[in-house]
Design a protein around this motif. Structure first.
Motif, PDB file in Angstrom:
ATOM      1  N   MET A   1       9.654  32.120  31.681  1.00  0.00           N
ATOM      2  CA  MET A   1      11.048  31.990  31.596  1.00  0.00           C
ATOM      3  C   MET A   1      12.248  32.880  31.059  1.00  0.00           C
ATOM      4  N   SER A   2      13.453  32.458  31.799  1.00  0.00           N
ATOM      5  CA  SER A   2      14.884  32.933  31.463  1.00  0.00           C
ATOM      6  C   SER A   2      15.766  31.946  31.523  1.00  0.00           C
ATOM      7  N   ASN A   3      16.756  32.391  30.256  1.00  0.00           N
ATOM      8  CA  ASN A   3      17.836  31.494  30.060  1.00  0.00           C
ATOM      9  C   ASN A   3      18.775  32.374  29.558  1.00  0.00           C
ATOM     10  N   PRO A   4      19.300  33.062  29.895  1.00  0.00           N
ATOM     11  CA  PRO A   4      20.713  33.546  29.234  1.00  0.00           C
ATOM     12  C   PRO A   4      21.462  32.964  28.786  1.00  0.00           C
ATOM     13  N   ASN A   5      21.740  31.629  28.619  1.00  0.00           N
ATOM     14  CA  ASN A   5      22.570  30.785  27.914  1.00  0.00           C
ATOM     15  C   ASN A   5      21.968  30.726  26.693  1.00  0.00           C
ATOM     16  N   MET A   6      20.785  30.490  26.216  1.00  0.00           N
ATOM     17  CA  MET A   6      20.256  31.425  24.570  1.00  0.00           C
ATOM     18  C   MET A   6      20.774  32.428  24.166  1.00  0.00           C
ATOM     19  N   GLU A   7      21.009  33.229  24.671  1.00  0.00           N
ATOM     20  CA  GLU A   7      20.565  34.744  24.588  1.00  0.00           C
ATOM     21  C   GLU A   7      22.357  34.794  22.909  1.00  0.00           C
ATOM     22  N   SER A   8      23.385  33.652  23.361  1.00  0.00           N
ATOM     23  CA  SER A   8      23.699  33.906  21.817  1.00  0.00           C
ATOM     24  C   SER A   8      23.540  32.838  20.910  1.00  0.00           C
ATOM     25  N   ILE A   9      22.229  32.153  20.883  1.00  0.00           N
ATOM     26  CA  ILE A   9      22.448  31.205  20.098  1.00  0.00           C
ATOM     27  C   ILE A   9      20.866  32.208  19.163  1.00  0.00           C
ATOM     28  N   VAL A  10      20.192  32.817  20.266  1.00  0.00           N
ATOM     29  CA  VAL A  10      19.414  34.019  20.081  1.00  0.00           C
ATOM     30  C   VAL A  10      19.959  34.568  18.669  1.00  0.00           C
TER      31      VAL A  10
END
Length: 89
Positions: A1-10
């Motif tokens: 699963m890929s979700n670039p929107n989660m990068e800032s949260i990570v």
């Protein structure tokens, strides 16, 4: 699963974990400083605060020795659990 929107949260999570490690290191250093002053004493009065550092005894089953001495018994009382491990690489 890929979700670039989660990068800032990570990224924020990793930064918070780094800060937590720094805070834990500072807490440990302060506790060690207090323990050094206390030496063998169990109680310290520091103004309005009472600090205790007491010995206590706990009992635990030595599972390594149990498995070696009585493997059948150890097997009989061993239960498996299923869980998920969360990790960021």
């Amino acid at each position: 699963m890929s979700n670039p929107n989660m990068e800032s949260i990570v990224k924020e999570l990793l930064e918070l974990k780094r800060m937590k490690e720094e805070l834990e290191a500072e807490i440990t250093a302060m506790e060690d400083e207090i323990k050094k002053v206390m030496g063998d004493e169990e109680l310290l009065t520091a103004g309005a605060f009472k600090v205790s550092w007491k010995n206590f005894i706990s009992s635990r089953v030595d599972t390594t020795a149990l498995k070696k001495a009585m493997p059948e018994i150890a097997e009989q009382f061993t239960k498996q659990t299923k869980s998920r491990r969360f990790a960021i690489n």
